[in-house]
Scaffold this motif. Structure first.
Motif, short mmCIF file in Angstrom:
data_model
loop_
_atom_site.label_atom_id
_atom_site.label_comp_id
_atom_site.label_asym_id
_atom_site.label_seq_id
_atom_site.Cartn_x
_atom_site.Cartn_y
_atom_site.Cartn_z
N ARG A 104 -6.44 -3.10 -1.97
CA ARG A 104 -6.88 -2.64 -3.29
C ARG A 104 -5.88 -3.02 -4.38
O ARG A 104 -5.99 -2.55 -5.50
CB ARG A 104 -7.07 -1.13 -3.29
CG ARG A 104 -8.07 -0.66 -2.27
CD ARG A 104 -8.95 0.41 -2.85
NE ARG A 104 -9.80 1.02 -1.85
CZ ARG A 104 -11.01 0.61 -1.54
NH1 ARG A 104 -11.51 -0.43 -2.13
NH2 ARG A 104 -11.71 1.23 -0.64
N VAL A 105 -4.93 -3.84 -4.04
CA VAL A 105 -3.90 -4.24 -5.01
C VAL A 105 -3.78 -5.75 -5.06
O VAL A 105 -4.17 -6.45 -4.14
CB VAL A 105 -2.52 -3.64 -4.65
CG1 VAL A 105 -2.55 -2.13 -4.68
CG2 VAL A 105 -2.03 -4.14 -3.30
N SER A 106 -3.26 -6.23 -6.16
CA SER A 106 -2.93 -7.65 -6.30
C SER A 106 -1.42 -7.74 -6.38
O SER A 106 -0.80 -7.08 -7.22
CB SER A 106 -3.54 -8.23 -7.58
OG SER A 106 -4.93 -8.17 -7.52
N MET A 107 -0.83 -8.51 -5.52
CA MET A 107 0.62 -8.68 -5.52
C MET A 107 0.98 -9.80 -6.49
O MET A 107 0.31 -10.83 -6.53
CB MET A 107 1.12 -9.02 -4.12
CG MET A 107 0.82 -7.95 -3.08
SD MET A 107 1.71 -6.42 -3.36
CE MET A 107 3.32 -6.88 -2.80
N ASP A 155 4.78 -2.32 3.16
CA ASP A 155 4.48 -1.14 3.97
C ASP A 155 3.43 -0.25 3.31
O ASP A 155 2.51 0.23 3.95
CB ASP A 155 5.77 -0.35 4.15
CG ASP A 155 5.87 0.30 5.50
OD1 ASP A 155 5.34 -0.27 6.47
OD2 ASP A 155 6.47 1.39 5.58
N ARG A 156 3.55 -0.04 2.01
CA ARG A 156 2.67 0.89 1.31
C ARG A 156 1.29 0.33 1.00
O ARG A 156 0.32 1.07 0.97
CB ARG A 156 3.31 1.32 0.00
CG ARG A 156 4.48 2.22 0.21
CD ARG A 156 5.02 2.68 -1.09
NE ARG A 156 6.20 3.50 -0.85
CZ ARG A 156 7.00 3.92 -1.78
NH1 ARG A 156 6.76 3.62 -3.04
NH2 ARG A 156 8.04 4.65 -1.49
N PHE A 157 1.21 -0.97 0.74
CA PHE A 157 -0.05 -1.51 0.23
C PHE A 157 -0.71 -2.57 1.11
O PHE A 157 -1.88 -2.87 0.93
CB PHE A 157 0.15 -2.08 -1.17
CG PHE A 157 0.56 -1.03 -2.16
CD1 PHE A 157 -0.36 -0.14 -2.65
CD2 PHE A 157 1.87 -0.92 -2.56
CE1 PHE A 157 0.01 0.84 -3.55
CE2 PHE A 157 2.26 0.05 -3.46
CZ PHE A 157 1.33 0.95 -3.95
N LEU A 158 0.02 -3.13 2.01
CA LEU A 158 -0.57 -4.21 2.81
C LEU A 158 -0.79 -3.81 4.26
O LEU A 158 -1.17 -4.64 5.08
CB LEU A 158 0.32 -5.46 2.72
CG LEU A 158 0.54 -5.99 1.30
CD1 LEU A 158 1.44 -7.22 1.33
CD2 LEU A 158 -0.77 -6.30 0.61
N ALA A 192 -1.02 -0.44 -12.77
CA ALA A 192 0.33 0.09 -12.57
C ALA A 192 1.24 -1.04 -12.15
O ALA A 192 0.80 -2.04 -11.58
CB ALA A 192 0.32 1.18 -11.51
N CYS A 193 2.50 -0.87 -12.45
CA CYS A 193 3.51 -1.82 -12.01
C CYS A 193 4.48 -1.07 -11.12
O CYS A 193 5.13 -0.12 -11.57
CB CYS A 193 4.24 -2.41 -13.22
SG CYS A 193 5.54 -3.56 -12.74
N LEU A 194 4.53 -1.43 -9.87
CA LEU A 194 5.41 -0.77 -8.93
C LEU A 194 6.52 -1.73 -8.52
O LEU A 194 6.28 -2.89 -8.25
CB LEU A 194 4.63 -0.32 -7.70
CG LEU A 194 3.46 0.61 -8.01
CD1 LEU A 194 2.62 0.81 -6.78
CD2 LEU A 194 3.96 1.93 -8.54
N VAL A 195 7.72 -1.21 -8.51
CA VAL A 195 8.87 -2.04 -8.19
C VAL A 195 9.49 -1.49 -6.91
O VAL A 195 9.65 -0.28 -6.74
CB VAL A 195 9.91 -2.00 -9.34
CG1 VAL A 195 11.12 -2.83 -9.00
CG2 VAL A 195 9.27 -2.46 -10.63
#
Length: 75
Positions: free
Chosen positions: A27-30, A15-18, A4-7
């Motif tokens: 669980r994400v790669s920035m 806040d949401r992922f880190l 997914a691509c979140l903007v």
């Protein structure tokens, strides 16, 4: 695997992922995306204005692009 691509703003994404208290923690790669280069964006804007039956000069595109520091989300 899900992709997914979140903007969003840096603060929102952080806040949401880190945050360790969130379910997607680690669980994400920035990936940071650079702004679209001015010449490419100018051509894009002029083309879309023309397709809409309008006209815009490159100097206006450049002024607006610089006003928003190349963040095309605002344009």
């Amino acid at each position: 695997e899900i992709c997914a691509c979140l903007v969003g703003s840096e603060m929102c994404i952080r806040d949401r992922f880190l945050s360790a208290s969130r379910p997607f923690y680690q669980r994400v790669s920035m990936m940071y995306l650079e702004s679209i280069a001015l010449p490419e964006y100018t051509a894009f804007a002029i083309r879309h204005f023309e397709q809409g039956g309008k006209m815009i000069v490159p100097e206006v595109v450049e002024a607006i692009y610089r006003q928003f520091e190349g963040i095309t989300w605002y344009l």
